[in-house]
Design an enzyme around this catalytic site. Structure first.
Site, PDB file in Angstrom:
ATOM      1  N   ASP A 133       0.828  -1.198   0.000  1.00 38.47           N
ATOM      2  CA  ASP A 133       0.000   0.000   0.000  1.00 38.47           C
ATOM      3  C   ASP A 133       0.867   1.253   0.000  1.00 38.47           C
ATOM      4  OD1 ASP A 133      -1.884   1.922   0.398  1.00 38.47           O
ATOM      5  OD2 ASP A 133      -2.770   1.021   2.172  1.00 38.47           O
ATOM      6  N   ASP A 183      -1.966   7.484  -7.639  1.00 39.19           N
ATOM      7  CA  ASP A 183      -2.252   6.315  -6.811  1.00 39.19           C
ATOM      8  C   ASP A 183      -2.307   5.055  -7.650  1.00 39.19           C
ATOM      9  OD1 ASP A 183      -3.030   4.595  -4.814  1.00 39.19           O
ATOM     10  OD2 ASP A 183      -5.140   5.133  -4.942  1.00 39.19           O
TER      11      ASP A 183
END
Length: 485
Positions: free
Chosen positions: A96, A313
């Site tokens: 992540d 992202d």
């Protein structure tokens, strides 16, 4: 995956947890990263749900997945196989880029998942079974920093608690421990040797929502690659083992690619500064170009409330644009083929039939950023197949819920087939078009030598057996993570 600390509520829950935890005596490489939904065809509703949850987590406050196949018609996240403790045990954790701390489920956890449909064996961390595991007490500097000061009632003989609350309602709670994480250090061109480093991470004792026992596609935890000092990369950087620089190159055609933590010297990358005081990788977007024409946009179009710029992202599949950008962008794309019969699929995807060359029939889309950095997206990248149609991957964030309205979020749709470099040392990010099935060059900061890092893949365990993979490397004491998508 992006997250937040809920302030007032967090303090109460943290204190409750802190008192209830059993105190344990303080005496007491190769990272295989795999595609969560490898080989599985996901529906458009699944695809949108994935990005919806991710945007909630972005807005909630803290951030993903690192990497992913760039094709929107295959949905999934990457997870890493890491070694923790002495003797080493394997754990599967989601990679992540937005969230900061690393955490794994612990032996005390009753709500944690025990099995996973991903073909992996889940493991609960037990500090008593590791010769190198130690509790992090409340009076340690790390505990002060991550909680913004000393917690009321948290004394030196107690373990430092944590609580992460995600925007989709999921949460993880537990306490911090310090133990050895195993990885592989690069020792030459495509060569590695075993190495390790001590990292403070969360020991999850209580999970809820999608992180709880009802989650069929469960993992052991999360490996945060975020910007704060609590992330694994930041902790290893403090010890001099690594630089706070990492890059990924996702092959949107073949799958897989390269992920490297360290100084990339080839290819060269043009950089744009990160916007200060933002929790994620936010950059200043200055213009949008469709073909040879620039869209006429207001100067503040990329600012929504306290969110500044565009968020980069790799854990988001599609790309989300403010309504004032989305509508003229899609209109110009469709106008290139006046005879198109446009369909709206699932009430939100713009789709059509087209049998000729995508790159010949539709315009490139180019985003412009500060420092004259551009990001060009080709038609074969922003159009994806679905049930005999081609669908446009651009999404209208103007029709999202209030908190997500008109945000600018660029996911794998635009990041695939590019080397993307995150330089936290200099607070900048950049990219360049690149063949992610080839190789890059990285610098060993200790010796000054340059090592060749190539495209890799490994076969996934059990049912997840598809020939897509990536190699993640960390320099100067290089951490090797092999990704499978």
């Amino acid at each position: 995956m992006l997250m937040m600390m809920a302030e007032a509520q967090s303090c109460v829950l943290l204190l409750t947890m802190m008192i209830s935890f059993t105190i344990v005596s303080a005496n007491n490489g190769v990272f295989s990263v795999k595609y969560k939904y490898a080989g599985l065809q996901r529906s458009l509703s699944d695809l949108k749900a994935h990005d919806d949850q991710r945007q909630l987590r972005i807005l909630a406050g803290v951030d993903l997945p690192l990497g992913g196949i760039g094709r929107p018609d295959i949905l999934g996240l990457y997870y890493a196989k890491i070694g923790i403790g002495t003797p080493t045990k394997d754990y599967y954790v989601q990679v992540d880029t937005g969230s900061d701390i690393m955490w794994v489920n612990c032996i005390q956890c009753r709500e944690c998942p025990k099995t996973s449909s991903l073909g992996i064996d889940l493991t609960l961390y037990n500090i008593n079974e590791s010769d190198t595991g130690k509790l992090v007490p409340c009076d340690q500097e790390f505990c002060y920093e991550i909680n913004g000061g000393q917690l009321p009632g948290c004394t030196a003989n107690m373990s430092c608690p944590y609580l992460e609350i995600y925007g989709d309602g999921s949460s993880t709670a537990g306490y911090f421990v310090k133990d050895v994480v195993q990885y592989a250090r690069v020792s030459g061109d495509l060569k590695t040797t075993a190495a390790n480093g001590s990292v403070i991470f969360g020991c999850g004792a209580r999970q809820s929502g999608d992180l709880g026992s009802s989650n069929e596609e469960a993992l052991d935890g999360i490996l945060g690659f975020g910007k704060s000092n609590s992330s694994m990369i930041s902790q290893l950087a403090v010890t001099g083992k690594v630089k706070k620089i990492f890059a990924h190159c996702l092959d949107g055609t073949n799958g897989g690619g390269i992920f490297v933590i360290g100084h990339v010297v080839q290819p060269k990358v043009n950089m744009t500064p990160l916007i200060p005081n933002q929790p994620h990788y936010n950059v200043n977007m200055t213009a949008v170009q469709v073909g040879h024409e620039f869209l006429s946009l207001p100067t503040d179009v990329f600012e929504a409330g306290d969110r500044k710029g565009a968020i980069i992202d790799s854990g988001t599949t599609l790309a989300y644009l403010p309504e004032m950008v989305y509508k003229p962008l899609v209109s110009k794309i469709i106008s290139q083929q006046p005879d198109l019969k446009v369909h709206t699929v699932r009430d939100e995807y713009t789709c059509f039939q087209f049998s000729d060359s995508l790159d010949d029939g539709f315009p490139n889309v180019t985003f412009h950023f500060e420092n004259s950095v551009i990001l060009k997206v080709y038609p074969h990248e922003y159009l994806f197949p679905f049930e005999g149609l081609w669908c446009i991957g651009w999404q209208n964030s103007g029709v999202q819920s209030r908190d997500r309205r008109n945000m600018t979020l660029l996911g794998d749709l635009v990041l695939s087939n590019k080397l993307v470099l995150y330089d936290l040392e200099n607070q900048a990010i950049g990219w360049t078009e690149y063949n992610c099935s080839s190789s890059i060059q990285v610098l060993d900061e200790r010796t000054g030598t340059v090592h060749l890092v190539g495209y890799h893949y490994i076969n996934s365990a059990r049912s997840l057996n598809v020939p897509w993979a990536m190699l993640l490397l960390l320099l100067p004491s290089t951490l090797l993570l092999s990704l499978v998508c």
